[in-house]
Write an enzyme that holds these catalytic residues in place. Structure first.
Site, PDB file in Angstrom:
ATOM      1  N   PRO A   4     -17.052   3.903  10.718  1.00  0.00           N
ATOM      2  CA  PRO A   4     -17.841   4.925  11.415  1.00  0.00           C
ATOM      3  C   PRO A   4     -17.943   6.211  10.596  1.00  0.00           C
ATOM      4  CG  PRO A   4     -15.632   4.876  12.309  1.00  0.00           C
ATOM      5  CD  PRO A   4     -15.693   3.771  11.292  1.00  0.00           C
ATOM      6  N   LYS A   5     -18.658   6.138   9.475  1.00  0.00           N
ATOM      7  CA  LYS A   5     -18.664   7.240   8.514  1.00  0.00           C
ATOM      8  C   LYS A   5     -19.866   8.144   8.700  1.00  0.00           C
ATOM      9  CE  LYS A   5     -16.037   4.849   4.944  1.00  0.00           C
ATOM     10  NZ  LYS A   5     -15.815   4.675   3.506  1.00  0.00           N
ATOM     11  N   LYS A   6     -19.596   9.464   8.567  1.00  0.00           N
ATOM     12  CA  LYS A   6     -20.644  10.468   8.596  1.00  0.00           C
ATOM     13  C   LYS A   6     -20.413  11.451   7.443  1.00  0.00           C
ATOM     14  CE  LYS A   6     -22.079  11.957  12.650  1.00  0.00           C
ATOM     15  NZ  LYS A   6     -22.122  12.562  14.011  1.00  0.00           N
ATOM     16  N   ARG A  19     -20.355   1.678   5.934  1.00  0.00           N
ATOM     17  CA  ARG A  19     -21.076   1.358   7.168  1.00  0.00           C
ATOM     18  C   ARG A  19     -21.696  -0.036   7.112  1.00  0.00           C
ATOM     19  NH1 ARG A  19     -22.914   6.294  10.246  1.00  0.00           N
ATOM     20  NH2 ARG A  19     -24.653   5.014  10.944  1.00  0.00           N
TER      21      ARG A  19
END
Length: 251
Positions: A120-122, A114
């Protein structure tokens, strides 16, 4: 700590104990399962930001098993990449992929991905497993199953030349860093490449994928209409650092 020391040491957060080391980041025996499927063209156009343009109606759903990566360790990742076209200011046109969503199970690459590139990492729980003659891939967000994908294990070996060509294409994403008042301080379109790619094996086979609705893990927003192809391959590669190709705030 003096002002000069802050400037010298400020690489990543936290200042005195960064969540990840400096790159480059090399990956060994990186295992991909990529299922390409047709989706809804209008939804794709609504999700992909200008100046990128959607190519066709396909989405590449990727599961990536990374057992050995410098700086980031051992983790698994999954997400959706949309084929796009980018036209630069000089008129040149590139085809590549827009990274729409990513879910993984390790803090260091979440923070680094990020902060450096804008991936767009979660946080979630993806899994790649070999069950007898089947590759089984799942994504859980908390206790909820959001993706279930299966593929026949190494049914047909494929020509590596087209695969290497596709891996040489750029990928794009939007890097967003908010200001302290929650307005955007950085909002940029970033491009990166994979480098030093060695393919150790590549196969295709029958595949299936299901996406399930979830309020915070929105993979099902790009619905599956038809599975087009599936590829399973193992590589060594370096994750190239990014470059800014469009500044939304300057524009």
């Amino acid at each position: 700590m003096k002002l000069a020391d802050v400037r010298k040491n400020a690489f990543a957060m936290p200042l005195n104990n960064p969540a990840y080391p400096r790159g480059p980041y090399k990956f060994y025996n990186r295992e991909f399962v990529v299922i390409s499927y047709r989706s809804d063209p209008e939804t794709l156009r609504a999700m992909v930001p200008e100046p990128l343009e959607v190519i066709g109606d396909t989405v590449n759903y990727e599961f990536i098993r990374m057992p050995d990566s410098t700086g980031f360790g051992d983790y698994t990742e999954t997400g959706q990449v949309i084929p796009v076209r980018f036209k630069a200011k000089d008129g040149s046109v590139q085809e590549g992929g827009y990274v729409h969503a990513m879910y993984l199970d390790d803090n260091s690459p979440i923070a680094g991905g990020r902060e450096i590139w804008g991936f767009p990492k979660k946080l979630a729980t993806p899994r790649v497993a070999h069950e007898s003659e089947t590759l089984v891939c799942t994504l859980h967000y908390g206790s909820v199953l959001c993706v279930n994908a299966t593929m026949g294990y190494k049914h047909h070996e494929i020509d590596q030349a087209p695969l290497l060509k596709s891996l040489a294409r750029p990928n794009f994403m939007i890097k967003i860093v908010p200001h302290v008042d929650c307005t955007p301080r950085i909002c940029e379109l970033v491009r990166y490449y994979t480098e030093d790619v060695t393919v150790k094996g590549a196969w295709t086979g029958p595949a299936a994928i299901q996406l399930f609705d979830h309020a915070l893990c929105d993979v099902a927003r790009l619905p599956v209409r038809e599975v087009v192809s599936a590829t399973h391959f193992v590589t060594d590669l370096t994750l190239g650092l990014g470059e800014v190709v469009f500044d939304y705030l300057a524009a």
